[in-house]
Design an enzyme around this catalytic site. Sequence first.
Site, PDB file in Angstrom:
ATOM      1  N   VAL A 289       0.689  -1.204  -0.067  1.00  0.00           N
ATOM      2  CA  VAL A 289      -0.070   0.079   0.039  1.00  0.00           C
ATOM      3  C   VAL A 289       0.768   1.208   0.087  1.00  0.00           C
ATOM      4  CG1 VAL A 289      -1.725   1.268   1.211  1.00  0.00           C
ATOM      5  CG2 VAL A 289      -1.899  -1.231   0.879  1.00  0.00           C
TER       6      VAL A 289
ATOM      7  N   TYR B  47      -5.344  -0.024  -9.177  1.00  0.00           N
ATOM      8  CA  TYR B  47      -4.707   0.166  -8.039  1.00  0.00           C
ATOM      9  C   TYR B  47      -4.646  -1.180  -7.075  1.00  0.00           C
ATOM     10  CZ  TYR B  47      -4.385   1.574  -2.956  1.00  0.00           C
ATOM     11  OH  TYR B  47      -4.142   1.656  -1.561  1.00  0.00           O
TER      12      TYR B  47
ATOM     13  N   THR C 282       2.288   1.723  -3.252  1.00  0.00           N
ATOM     14  CA  THR C 282       1.140   2.095  -4.277  1.00  0.00           C
ATOM     15  C   THR C 282       0.945   3.610  -4.152  1.00  0.00           C
ATOM     16  OG1 THR C 282       0.766  -0.141  -4.602  1.00  0.00           O
ATOM     17  CG2 THR C 282      -0.867   1.556  -5.476  1.00  0.00           C
ATOM     18  N   GLU C 283       0.465   3.802  -3.025  1.00  0.00           N
ATOM     19  CA  GLU C 283       0.122   5.009  -2.818  1.00  0.00           C
ATOM     20  C   GLU C 283       0.967   6.396  -2.751  1.00  0.00           C
ATOM     21  OE1 GLU C 283      -3.020   6.224  -1.918  1.00  0.00           O
ATOM     22  OE2 GLU C 283      -4.057   4.471  -1.242  1.00  0.00           O
ATOM     23  N   SER C 284       2.214   6.022  -2.293  1.00  0.00           N
ATOM     24  CA  SER C 284       3.081   7.419  -2.500  1.00  0.00           C
ATOM     25  C   SER C 284       4.465   7.037  -2.901  1.00  0.00           C
ATOM     26  CB  SER C 284       3.345   7.808  -0.799  1.00  0.00           C
ATOM     27  OG  SER C 284       4.079   6.879  -0.055  1.00  0.00           O
TER      28      SER C 284
END
Length: 705
Positions: free
Chosen positions: A556, A661, A559-561
């Site tokens: 996560v 995502y 993928t997020e940042s």
Amino acid sequence: MFCRTIAAAAIVLYATLPASAVNLNKPDTSLSAAAQRMQVKDFRGARDAAQTINDPALRSFMAGIAAAKMEQWDDAAAQLPAAAEGYPLLADYALYYQGLALSKSQRHAQALAPLYKLLKDHADSRLARQTLILYADTLAAAGYPKEAQQSYATFVERYPSGTDSISALFGSALCKIKLGDAAAAAAVLRNIYLVYPASPYADKAALELQNLAAQGIRAEPYTSAELFKRAGTLYDLGRHLKAAEAYAEIPLSGESDDFIRKVKFKKGQALYKSKRYQQAQSTFGSLPGNTEADLWLARALDKAGKGDEALQLFLKLGQDPKGGVVAQEAMLEAAYQKRFQRQWSQAVPLFRKYLAMAPSQKNGNVLWEAAWCSYQARDYQEAAAQFKKLADREDLRDKALYWLARTLTLTGDDKGAQSVLATLAAEFPLGYYALISNQFQAGDTLPQPPRNIADALPMPAGFEREKALITLGLFEEAARELSLSKKGKNPAGIARLYLEMGNYNGAYHTMANEKPRRGDKENATVLGVTYPLAYRDDVARSAAAHAVPESLVYAVMRTESNYFPAALSPVGAVGLMQIMPSTAEAMSKGDSKRLTSPDLNIKLGTRHLKDLLELYDKNLTLTVAAYNAGSGNVKRWQKAYGDLPQDEFVESIPFRETREYVKKVVSSMQMYQRLYRLPPFKQPEQQKATPKENLGTVQEKVALR
């Protein structure tokens, strides 16, 4: 991390410090202590430790920078002149902060000398841009409007784009006013208001124009055409609500009917993009006979929950033989509506009609949707034929191969399916579809990255300034210098320097183009950079506390940042795991302002993953989808597609962003598990995305977005 950083860069530091500071047998512990405090932004501690540094130039540099960081401007201004003279490698930093400190202390005339020296003697400095605008601002504040205006003009010529360029234009207008050329100033301010409507200087320009008008100096009135273009700029920048307001404020009296229709249409689009669907319906409904407006009206009806009414309008527009592009788009919208309603067999002919109407628009997405609907309609012969064709496209090959194999299995051709899966695994061994197809054999485990990735990368030659900044604990400044280094220039070495700072994001992006497609032993180090055990202690602690797999937390975060602690999304989500401030407050009162802190962000993100895993009975797909799109959306998708197998459910998610995502998170989890031998995540057997009873209240409590 810091102790290793100091050890790794010590030799470089000795090569770049003043001669009197070098003592290999007796390292300066005060310098190390000051650098350590600087690294963690304990600027008071850094200044105190700096007071006993052996070398006077370094002592002044560290104490002065620390004072400037604390906004103790008088102290900084007193310390930094000696640093500028005695530490030439970073003299530009000493000069810049000296000038800034003097300017902030309202000693503008004194500030000009160090700023001018920086611009003259260090023209190639990474600080040149911010120094030039500060120099112009300081000239203006010191009472030299003519010279300031010239400096502002130089800045705009040299740096024509960016917020600071707009600031320079605004500053030049204020100088023109002081020089008595108010009319010219009004023209500049008018241009700022029209051309840069999303900038904070647009409102400042409007206020200054009002002040000038009160003095009898009036700018040329805005024409409706200019205001229309201004609103369009806001729309193009994604400021849709402001754009709708700007369109509404355009005076229409005396304008042509064609122009009035254009304004209303664009206002309707801006309202639609702002999710003001009822207002958008009203606006588009006021444009009878406009087929493009009817198309957007149908879209607004669909978003407002009037799907049947929207579908009828889409079909009507799509069947117009003279409809042109509008008819094509309407037919495509109708096809997607049928697709999302799971009326697969009805969607297929609509997609085909669209492809026949727009033969030059045979993009991969539409071709894919036609094949996918055939698969879901259980027309496996047609689906297999389409997937075979799509497998020839580079952008769809891995996905098409996977679903071709699934289709062949359903038709009883197990041998053909295994052959296709073997091709998939050979060509895309690290991709999502190969990873979920169980083609990764036990003997094919990925090579484990070196325990210390930074030490496995080469220390690059050169980069003396960056190395010195790293060793002094000035990580933000070092990262800025590295980001401006020539791209493609020794990426492994630059990644090493980023990792010396614990900057996983910088290292990741530096090596992004080197990312291997295969898990060969030679690629172990590159895989370690692109799949790092970032913030390992924080992840391990939070994952254990909440019984969440470490691999999921890393996936996560990636993928997020891409491991960037200060990441900020357009909707306001913050940090490594992209937490909304409102959610942070609900989960941990008073912590919304600390979301860029890795330990807090990871703790809150992991806790949210725990809540979602519990809510969805450890269903990974639903958990990850809800983390991205919110539980409200997932609840609707459960009702629509909850009976599908997991891989089909993922492919059926209506939001492309969420669909991709989920794939990224799942594949990243697999990579982390296989690279670092982390425990696999076990889901309940043969789990489907079936809705739970009475989810609404619980979902609202845990929804992040």
